[in-house]
Design a protein around this motif. Sequence first.
Motif, PDB file in Angstrom:
ATOM      1  N   CYS A  79       0.813  -1.221   0.000  1.00 62.25           N
ATOM      2  CA  CYS A  79       0.000   0.000   0.000  1.00 62.25           C
ATOM      3  C   CYS A  79       0.844   1.266   0.000  1.00 62.25           C
ATOM      4  O   CYS A  79       0.315   2.365  -0.236  1.00 62.25           O
ATOM      5  N   LEU A  80       2.125   1.147   0.283  1.00 57.35           N
ATOM      6  CA  LEU A  80       2.964   2.327   0.490  1.00 57.35           C
ATOM      7  C   LEU A  80       3.691   2.788  -0.766  1.00 57.35           C
ATOM      8  O   LEU A  80       4.457   3.739  -0.708  1.00 57.35           O
ATOM      9  N   ASP A  81       3.503   2.121  -1.867  1.00 60.95           N
ATOM     10  CA  ASP A  81       4.120   2.522  -3.130  1.00 60.95           C
ATOM     11  C   ASP A  81       3.034   2.665  -4.181  1.00 60.95           C
ATOM     12  O   ASP A  81       2.331   1.698  -4.494  1.00 60.95           O
ATOM     13  N   SER A  82       2.882   3.869  -4.717  1.00 58.65           N
ATOM     14  CA  SER A  82       1.745   4.139  -5.615  1.00 58.65           C
ATOM     15  C   SER A  82       1.801   3.272  -6.872  1.00 58.65           C
ATOM     16  O   SER A  82       0.766   2.771  -7.329  1.00 58.65           O
ATOM     17  N   ARG A  83       2.984   3.089  -7.440  1.00 59.54           N
ATOM     18  CA  ARG A  83       3.075   2.283  -8.654  1.00 59.54           C
ATOM     19  C   ARG A  83       2.797   0.818  -8.349  1.00 59.54           C
ATOM     20  O   ARG A  83       2.106   0.123  -9.111  1.00 59.54           O
ATOM     21  N   ALA A  84       3.320   0.327  -7.217  1.00 61.42           N
ATOM     22  CA  ALA A  84       3.111  -1.077  -6.856  1.00 61.42           C
ATOM     23  C   ALA A  84       1.637  -1.360  -6.603  1.00 61.42           C
ATOM     24  O   ALA A  84       1.098  -2.367  -7.068  1.00 61.42           O
ATOM     25  N   ARG A  85       0.980  -0.487  -5.880  1.00 65.10           N
ATOM     26  CA  ARG A  85      -0.433  -0.766  -5.589  1.00 65.10           C
ATOM     27  C   ARG A  85      -1.301  -0.607  -6.827  1.00 65.10           C
ATOM     28  O   ARG A  85      -2.354  -1.253  -6.946  1.00 65.10           O
ATOM     29  N   ASP A  86      -0.873   0.234  -7.788  1.00 64.08           N
ATOM     30  CA  ASP A  86      -1.613   0.331  -9.043  1.00 64.08           C
ATOM     31  C   ASP A  86      -1.469  -0.953  -9.846  1.00 64.08           C
ATOM     32  O   ASP A  86      -2.393  -1.361 -10.563  1.00 64.08           O
ATOM     33  N   PRO A 137      10.741 -11.533   1.765  1.00 60.86           N
ATOM     34  CA  PRO A 137      11.999 -11.084   1.142  1.00 60.86           C
ATOM     35  C   PRO A 137      12.402 -11.897  -0.082  1.00 60.86           C
ATOM     36  O   PRO A 137      12.996 -11.356  -1.011  1.00 60.86           O
ATOM     37  N   GLU A 138      12.088 -13.190  -0.107  1.00 64.92           N
ATOM     38  CA  GLU A 138      12.474 -14.020  -1.237  1.00 64.92           C
ATOM     39  C   GLU A 138      11.803 -13.551  -2.522  1.00 64.92           C
ATOM     40  O   GLU A 138      12.397 -13.626  -3.607  1.00 64.92           O
ATOM     41  N   ASP A 139      10.565 -13.050  -2.416  1.00 63.99           N
ATOM     42  CA  ASP A 139       9.896 -12.531  -3.609  1.00 63.99           C
ATOM     43  C   ASP A 139      10.657 -11.343  -4.181  1.00 63.99           C
ATOM     44  O   ASP A 139      10.791 -11.195  -5.398  1.00 63.99           O
ATOM     45  N   GLY A 140      11.159 -10.470  -3.309  1.00 67.29           N
ATOM     46  CA  GLY A 140      11.949  -9.339  -3.774  1.00 67.29           C
ATOM     47  C   GLY A 140      13.232  -9.775  -4.455  1.00 67.29           C
ATOM     48  O   GLY A 140      13.639  -9.197  -5.472  1.00 67.29           O
ATOM     49  N   ARG A 141      13.872 -10.809  -3.914  1.00 64.09           N
ATOM     50  CA  ARG A 141      15.102 -11.307  -4.535  1.00 64.09           C
ATOM     51  C   ARG A 141      14.819 -11.911  -5.910  1.00 64.09           C
ATOM     52  O   ARG A 141      15.620 -11.759  -6.851  1.00 64.09           O
ATOM     53  N   GLN A 142      13.691 -12.587  -6.048  1.00 65.14           N
ATOM     54  CA  GLN A 142      13.339 -13.155  -7.350  1.00 65.14           C
ATOM     55  C   GLN A 142      13.080 -12.055  -8.383  1.00 65.14           C
ATOM     56  O   GLN A 142      13.486 -12.173  -9.553  1.00 65.14           O
ATOM     57  N   LEU A 143      12.421 -10.981  -7.955  1.00 60.00           N
ATOM     58  CA  LEU A 143      12.189  -9.858  -8.870  1.00 60.00           C
ATOM     59  C   LEU A 143      13.511  -9.208  -9.275  1.00 60.00           C
ATOM     60  O   LEU A 143      13.684  -8.806 -10.435  1.00 60.00           O
ATOM     61  N   ALA A 144      14.433  -9.095  -8.328  1.00 56.88           N
ATOM     62  CA  ALA A 144      15.740  -8.507  -8.649  1.00 56.88           C
ATOM     63  C   ALA A 144      16.492  -9.378  -9.649  1.00 56.88           C
ATOM     64  O   ALA A 144      17.160  -8.857 -10.562  1.00 56.88           O
ATOM     65  N   ARG A 145      16.381 -10.691  -9.508  1.00 57.92           N
ATOM     66  CA  ARG A 145      17.043 -11.582 -10.473  1.00 57.92           C
ATOM     67  C   ARG A 145      16.432 -11.435 -11.862  1.00 57.92           C
ATOM     68  O   ARG A 145      17.133 -11.473 -12.882  1.00 57.92           O
ATOM     69  N   LEU A 161       9.287  -2.383 -17.839  1.00 56.85           N
ATOM     70  CA  LEU A 161       9.480  -3.533 -16.958  1.00 56.85           C
ATOM     71  C   LEU A 161      10.382  -3.169 -15.790  1.00 56.85           C
ATOM     72  O   LEU A 161      10.110  -3.546 -14.633  1.00 56.85           O
ATOM     73  N   GLU A 162      11.437  -2.436 -16.063  1.00 52.12           N
ATOM     74  CA  GLU A 162      12.377  -2.030 -15.013  1.00 52.12           C
ATOM     75  C   GLU A 162      11.668  -1.195 -13.948  1.00 52.12           C
ATOM     76  O   GLU A 162      11.866  -1.402 -12.738  1.00 52.12           O
ATOM     77  N   ALA A 163      10.847  -0.249 -14.373  1.00 50.46           N
ATOM     78  CA  ALA A 163      10.122   0.598 -13.413  1.00 50.46           C
ATOM     79  C   ALA A 163       9.146  -0.224 -12.579  1.00 50.46           C
ATOM     80  O   ALA A 163       9.019  -0.025 -11.360  1.00 50.46           O
ATOM     81  N   ASP A 164       8.449  -1.154 -13.214  1.00 55.81           N
ATOM     82  CA  ASP A 164       7.505  -2.000 -12.482  1.00 55.81           C
ATOM     83  C   ASP A 164       8.227  -2.884 -11.467  1.00 55.81           C
ATOM     84  O   ASP A 164       7.768  -3.039 -10.319  1.00 55.81           O
ATOM     85  N   LEU A 165       9.331  -3.480 -11.881  1.00 58.92           N
ATOM     86  CA  LEU A 165      10.070  -4.353 -10.967  1.00 58.92           C
ATOM     87  C   LEU A 165      10.618  -3.564  -9.781  1.00 58.92           C
ATOM     88  O   LEU A 165      10.578  -4.029  -8.642  1.00 58.92           O
ATOM     89  N   ARG A 166      11.135  -2.365 -10.035  1.00 57.66           N
ATOM     90  CA  ARG A 166      11.639  -1.545  -8.938  1.00 57.66           C
ATOM     91  C   ARG A 166      10.534  -1.205  -7.949  1.00 57.66           C
ATOM     92  O   ARG A 166      10.749  -1.223  -6.733  1.00 57.66           O
ATOM     93  N   ALA A 167       9.356  -0.885  -8.471  1.00 59.83           N
ATOM     94  CA  ALA A 167       8.239  -0.556  -7.583  1.00 59.83           C
ATOM     95  C   ALA A 167       7.856  -1.750  -6.724  1.00 59.83           C
ATOM     96  O   ALA A 167       7.640  -1.616  -5.507  1.00 59.83           O
ATOM     97  N   LEU A 168       7.766  -2.922  -7.334  1.00 57.41           N
ATOM     98  CA  LEU A 168       7.397  -4.117  -6.566  1.00 57.41           C
ATOM     99  C   LEU A 168       8.478  -4.476  -5.557  1.00 57.41           C
ATOM    100  O   LEU A 168       8.175  -4.875  -4.431  1.00 57.41           O
ATOM    101  N   ILE A 169       9.742  -4.336  -5.939  1.00 58.41           N
ATOM    102  CA  ILE A 169      10.830  -4.639  -5.006  1.00 58.41           C
ATOM    103  C   ILE A 169      10.791  -3.681  -3.819  1.00 58.41           C
ATOM    104  O   ILE A 169      10.989  -4.089  -2.667  1.00 58.41           O
ATOM    105  N   ARG A 170      10.533  -2.397  -4.084  1.00 56.86           N
ATOM    106  CA  ARG A 170      10.421  -1.427  -2.986  1.00 56.86           C
ATOM    107  C   ARG A 170       9.299  -1.799  -2.032  1.00 56.86           C
ATOM    108  O   ARG A 170       9.403  -1.592  -0.816  1.00 56.86           O
ATOM    109  N   ALA A 171       8.206  -2.325  -2.586  1.00 48.65           N
ATOM    110  CA  ALA A 171       7.005  -2.557  -1.787  1.00 48.65           C
ATOM    111  C   ALA A 171       6.987  -3.897  -1.092  1.00 48.65           C
ATOM    112  O   ALA A 171       6.135  -4.127  -0.234  1.00 48.65           O
TER     113      ALA A 171
END
Length: 719
Positions: free
Chosen positions: A442-449, A636-644, A703-713
């Motif tokens: 909920c804390l990242d506007s792009r991620a929640r969109d 945290p593992e989900d964030g690592r998978q997105l980073a990969r 894709l890069e912007a979306d992944l960064r938003a999800l990783i932040r969130a």
Amino acid sequence: MNTAPAATVARFASDWEATLRETRFEPPVLARYIPDGSAVRLAVLADLIRIDQRQRWRRGAGRRMTEYGEQFPDLVGTAQYTELVCEEFTLRRRFEAVELAEFCAEYPDQAAELRDRFGDSEAPQYLSRPDAALPARIEVGIRVDDFDLLTQLGGREHAKVFLARQLSMQRLVAVRVEAGDAHDPRRVAQLDHQYIVRVFDQRVIADADDAALRLQYMQYLPGGTGADLLRSMRADTPDGGARLLRAVDAAMEARGEIRPTDSAVRGEIAALSWPETVAWVGRRLASALDYADQQGVSHSAIKPANVLFTAEGVPKLADFACEIPASADPEAVPYQAPEYLAAILDPAAPQPDARADVFALGVLLWEMLTGTRPFADPPGDDPDPLTTMMRARAAGVDGSALDELPADTPATLRRVLLTCLRPEPGRRWRSGAELAGQLELCLDSRARDLVDPPPRSLRFRARRWLFPIAALCVGIPNLAASVYNIRLNQVLIVDALAASDQQRFRTVALVNNLVSFPLAGIVMLLLCRRALVAGYRLAYGRGYPPAEVPRARTETLSVGDRLVLVPFAMWLLAGVAWPLALMRTGVVLPSHNFVQFYTAQVVCAAIALAYPFFLVTVYMIRSIYPQLLVAGPVGPEDGRQLARLARRSNLYLAAAASVPLLAVASATFVPDGQLPLVIGPVRVLSVAGIVAFVLTYWLFRLLEADLRALIRALPRGTR
């Protein structure tokens, strides 16, 4: 085994968590983690069994301490064994019905300790009532044992909380003074989490009238409580996180405290909208609940007064299992889950678990967001208010309560809170960790969109077209590669063959396509079946087993790889198999034709590798993957998978850039006499490749912007 004890226990816990992400229940073998011949063997063994017990009971495969005793006979008869038996009783009470007398009969050697510790637990703890009120002399200005009582912070007749100075340590603490000494807070005192008020210790003293008084002293937080915040909301303007900071500052001013300066945390809060502030606070409280649940402790009395704030505005939960019983506390009852209220009315009802605290926290966050609770209180003359409250909760959140949500409430926060407030425990977030992960989104506007797109948006509607869209994303670039390949082979090879050999060439091509295309499709479906099935079922509202969601998420992130590597391999394989098959039919090809044919196949393989990857992956990340983020626990593992995935996308971008270069390079293998024949196809491919690269680069940045938003969130650990 010489591994340090703490590292051993941490590794065992990590391996258990990894097991829970798998669909098969194969827990780690406990015996492999025990130190050999070490002085700390029993301590490490006890910690390992404690983790093993809790995880097994959560999976419905609880193991008895008698079984552990048979496996590790040196543990039986020790203090650690007794403590673990007591923990087993606590776990069994949470997951199945068991009487204390029955349990004591199963463990006669530990019966005395069990009765001493749980002697009053035949009735649920929230049904017991205090036996005595505090003496009238317990008030501000007196000294009780090692504490000078400075200011009363809260409490009622049988228990009061004071700001006090501990003389021996010369520090300010919060002291809870309670009549009686029956409560055993040992487990609560062991809770050590940054979002839980730290309990230092307790003392039992005799009052002047020989009455027992229990003093429990804990961390002092000057920023007030959730109740102070709710009171300030009614007279404050809704201007985001500044509202929380003003409430904290007002509480500090009332206690003579000075507001901190240059605080990064306060700056972070001030930049949030009010719904984001509620999510920020809730994410930390949910993390605290999850930690306590991991230690076998439920809160069971979540209410505004039990949320305390630091001077920077950071929330902490107080009074784990220390608050007066909920049945005697009108402040706690309105926040309780329906199964908790049912257990108050009927002691034989199933015991509430961690999901009851999730419900209570949902009510509290809803009240913080709107200023009112989502369920109306029963009228004052109601003869059976608990039953009325249960009925209101069973009916769910009604339209009038939904209308109270602020206009800027994100759809993600609305969904998260409504899931908390579902009357059926099985349909709520299963733990504080799940809730914390969802609130983080909920804390990242792009991620929640991404996670909760508007229902009329293309991304939302595209969820129902998973199979056709995926097929088009893979098929169109491969079709373009086929057109180029056919045209190039026609002018370089086929036109130079005799009429009978041309017929054989077309026959081989037909057979090759009839075999390779269906085979490639079947292999791709098999490799991506879990991700495709999960996305399809969720898009049509059919649900997906929560235990399998993490694995489905992992496979969804690799769908792009799987759907392009199969055609890539098929193109390269066809570059060898096709000429060999052609020669077996009697067609004689010059050696330079082999090179020409294979270089064309390499160009087509590069097209099949680069362009479909970005088309498929962008679609999966923007439409399919977000469904899976809300269908099961995130961590945290989900964030690592997105980073990969972000790192892999750089390789595919390089492959896309190489297509025009490969086309030009392939022309160098053409004999001089045939070079004019390939200029046209190579020129078209080079220009199309440049245009395709521009489109691919745009998709890459998206894709890069979306992944960064999800990783932040996504959670990255305790924060």
